[in-house]
Design a protein around this motif. Sequence first.
Motif, PDB file in Angstrom:
ATOM      1  N   UNK A  40       0.816  -1.215   0.000  1.00 21.28           N
ATOM      2  CA  UNK A  40       0.000   0.000   0.000  1.00 21.28           C
ATOM      3  C   UNK A  40       0.854   1.271   0.000  1.00 21.28           C
ATOM      4  N   UNK A  41       2.172   1.136   0.233  1.00 24.23           N
ATOM      5  CA  UNK A  41       3.013   2.316   0.469  1.00 24.23           C
ATOM      6  C   UNK A  41       2.385   3.121   1.614  1.00 24.23           C
ATOM      7  N   UNK A  42       2.098   4.384   1.445  1.00 22.35           N
ATOM      8  CA  UNK A  42       1.537   5.124   2.590  1.00 22.35           C
ATOM      9  C   UNK A  42       0.232   5.816   2.221  1.00 22.35           C
ATOM     10  N   UNK A  43      -0.556   5.186   1.377  1.00 24.10           N
ATOM     11  CA  UNK A  43      -1.819   5.798   0.951  1.00 24.10           C
ATOM     12  C   UNK A  43      -2.996   4.850   1.134  1.00 24.10           C
ATOM     13  N   UNK A  44      -4.130   5.416   1.506  1.00 28.76           N
ATOM     14  CA  UNK A  44      -5.370   4.655   1.579  1.00 28.76           C
ATOM     15  C   UNK A  44      -5.563   3.893   2.878  1.00 28.76           C
TER      16      UNK A  44
ATOM     17  N   UNK B 152       4.982   9.588  -9.491  1.00 33.97           N
ATOM     18  CA  UNK B 152       4.884   8.901  -8.204  1.00 33.97           C
ATOM     19  C   UNK B 152       3.407   8.566  -7.988  1.00 33.97           C
ATOM     20  N   UNK B 153       3.092   7.282  -7.833  1.00 30.90           N
ATOM     21  CA  UNK B 153       1.689   6.900  -7.629  1.00 30.90           C
ATOM     22  C   UNK B 153       1.378   7.009  -6.141  1.00 30.90           C
ATOM     23  N   UNK B 154       0.811   8.145  -5.777  1.00 28.80           N
ATOM     24  CA  UNK B 154       0.541   8.435  -4.368  1.00 28.80           C
ATOM     25  C   UNK B 154      -0.970   8.625  -4.219  1.00 28.80           C
TER      26      UNK B 154
ATOM     27  N   UNK C  40      -1.728  -8.257  -9.709  1.00 27.65           N
ATOM     28  CA  UNK C  40      -2.041  -7.331  -8.616  1.00 27.65           C
ATOM     29  C   UNK C  40      -1.723  -8.006  -7.271  1.00 27.65           C
ATOM     30  N   UNK C  41      -0.980  -7.341  -6.396  1.00 35.13           N
ATOM     31  CA  UNK C  41      -0.605  -7.981  -5.118  1.00 35.13           C
ATOM     32  C   UNK C  41      -1.825  -8.336  -4.268  1.00 35.13           C
TER      33      UNK C  41
ATOM     34  N   UNK D 192      -9.131   1.807  -7.548  1.00 32.29           N
ATOM     35  CA  UNK D 192      -8.188   2.484  -8.458  1.00 32.29           C
ATOM     36  C   UNK D 192      -7.880   3.910  -8.010  1.00 32.29           C
ATOM     37  N   UNK D 193      -8.886   4.587  -7.407  1.00 31.12           N
ATOM     38  CA  UNK D 193      -8.701   5.990  -7.014  1.00 31.12           C
ATOM     39  C   UNK D 193      -8.083   6.141  -5.627  1.00 31.12           C
ATOM     40  N   UNK D 194      -7.918   5.015  -4.911  1.00 26.77           N
ATOM     41  CA  UNK D 194      -7.438   5.093  -3.533  1.00 26.77           C
ATOM     42  C   UNK D 194      -6.056   4.473  -3.364  1.00 26.77           C
ATOM     43  N   UNK D 195      -5.784   3.401  -4.106  1.00 29.62           N
ATOM     44  CA  UNK D 195      -4.564   2.629  -3.879  1.00 29.62           C
ATOM     45  C   UNK D 195      -3.678   2.607  -5.122  1.00 29.62           C
ATOM     46  N   UNK D 196      -2.406   2.291  -4.935  1.00 32.68           N
ATOM     47  CA  UNK D 196      -1.482   2.220  -6.078  1.00 32.68           C
ATOM     48  C   UNK D 196      -1.639   0.913  -6.852  1.00 32.68           C
ATOM     49  N   UNK D 197      -2.319  -0.061  -6.282  1.00 36.42           N
ATOM     50  CA  UNK D 197      -2.625  -1.341  -6.935  1.00 36.42           C
ATOM     51  C   UNK D 197      -1.373  -2.090  -7.409  1.00 36.42           C
ATOM     52  N   UNK D 198      -0.230  -1.806  -6.756  1.00 38.81           N
ATOM     53  CA  UNK D 198       0.981  -2.552  -7.082  1.00 38.81           C
ATOM     54  C   UNK D 198       1.984  -1.792  -7.921  1.00 38.81           C
TER      55      UNK D 198
END
Lengths: 353, 353
Positions: free
Chosen positions: A185-189, A250-252, A280-281, A299-305
């Motif tokens: 998820x990195x740091x989003x959502x 950067x996909x944030x 997709x993870x 799609x609008x909340x997460x980087x999806x990998x």
Amino acid sequence: MPVSYKDAGVDIDAGDELVDRIAPLARATRTAGVLADVGGFAGLFAVPGGYTEPVLVSGTDGVGTKLKVAFATGVHDTIGIDLVAMCVNDVLTVGARPLFFLDYFASGTPDVGVGEAVVRGVADGCKLAGAALLGGETAELPGMYAPGEYDLAGFAVGIVERSRILDGRAVRKGDALVGVASSGLHSNGYSLARRVLLDDAALALDATLPELGDPGRTLGAALLEPTRIYARAVAGLVAALGERLHALCHITGGGLPGNLPRVVPDESLGLAVELASYPRPGIFHAIAARGPVEETEMQRTFNLGVGLVAVVAEDAVPAAVAALEAAGERAWRLGAIVPAREAGPERVALRRA
Amino acid sequence: MPVSYKDAGVDIDAGDELVDRIAPLARATRTAGVLADVGGFAGLFAVPGGYTEPVLVSGTDGVGTKLKVAFATGVHDTIGIDLVAMCVNDVLTVGARPLFFLDYFASGTPDVGVGEAVVRGVADGCKLAGAALLGGETAELPGMYAPGEYDLAGFAVGIVERSRILDGRAVRKGDALVGVASSGLHSNGYSLARRVLLDDAALALDATLPELGDPGRTLGAALLEPTRIYARAVAGLVAALGERLHALCHITGGGLPGNLPRVVPDESLGLAVELASYPRPGIFHAIAARGPVEETEMQRTFNLGVGLVAVVAEDAVPAAVAALEAAGERAWRLGAIVPAREAGPERVALRRA
């Protein structure tokens, strides 16, 4: 009875001890630019030579409610990596090289052990980014944070030659999109992920989920997986591709559709992303299935990998993938630049076929 | 029912509206160095020319529990000035000129009006500092901040010619200390001030106190008085004194005894401060009397009316005072550099006679 600062809830001794423990962590990140032992109030960093028109690049960010996962698991030594990543990955998008970083750590009454662990993570992140930890503030705000909680803000400065700034103006129809894998998820959502997995589904952080693939991996570990820092990756891309590297994204927060159009200023162009080009993870499947969370909201909340996207000349895809793999990343052809009319009103088409 | 990001407590629309309202505030602070409309993920600033060995100077800080006074009074449009001041005044101490600033604003659910007021203060502070507001983050952390509360962190970057860095090595016995007036508590000691005045003495923020001098001035206004930003003052001092300016000290947390020794690295030297050389502002008398707070605790917690101290060659005192007054400050001869043995074990003697 006279009243003292300590009576008012401010523990100067704990603050001083934390500052003492942080000093060697910061020292270990020093790079050639740092002017040490000068300027007790601020950090000093010599502008590196060799630039004709040096431009500073700066960004600030936090880690959102990923913090809550650190609080709940008691694991505090990687959230600092996330902090550095969120700031540095933004700075990298114009083709810059990170120079230094500063952090702000705020809590009610400082827990010296927790504070030290957090800053150890920040220092680890700085090493991964090649940035010096030039300064920081440990703020003590009695009554503003719940016991055991804290907030974190970070600040990164990088440098780029003015004529080499990636501003997206070189992007052309037919360019390729190269995706670089995220670590999760990195740091989003996290507000949504926590709501779905921890509140609604009431999963325990030490639970293991079949969707995560690795049978020994707990949900807490998956949620705390540090955000990747793409400093080596971007340095490798810039060196390998030169002018065939046209943009970096950067996909944030906002995911692929919220971020990709930002790096393509020409409004006659759009971005076509092939979601089937990579697996997709599992953590995203876990969130989508258990919410449920609709695909468009995912799609609008997460980087999806996908943590980073490079827009490159079509013939540069093999060199880009090779440079990214040499830097330790997983990378693949994710899609292409197309006419805007083929990508819909927001200039991004995410194709699942 | 599918779950959305908004269901999880994150109000993207409010966040977007706040970002829209902030954009013109930041635009109004632009200086020549800002590369506008480039780099959607980070701010860009050209390194100014004319330096042989340019050195970047960076600091981060918050405003402590002065925030609580803003929350209690509902006055949010000056706390951003404090934020800029706390960071920029640190950067100035090496003789640097501010270039740019970034802010981090965190709350549970963003109140667009409050957020806009806070950032308007940040922008006002940037103008006073001559710094561009190059970027910022509005973080939404549902459940981490009480309704109506927020935290603030700031980051400043300045520049100085390497050979002109004020590192205190030029300080000599017989040098003079020139004090520059603070505007009040600045942003330090609020946990103690609030405990004494608001909790123990149970004073109302709209009360008027005889100690404050001005009969129409409320306690709330006195406590919210913005921290002075000494950018013009330091630029004036540097220009007027040249090599006769030996050190600059920002009187921040720890007060005069906690900060002054930091700018005099020669341990054979001490600092003698004549507290009778200026009238102590009434707010400090109010705190000391109503606590009561002992004089030594007052000295270690508050600036006591001195926001900045310049160490200058003895013959430069008139020029220093003139330059500071020309920049709009009140300044006076506050003391002198003496042998360390005359100043006690911590190398600072505060004389009240």
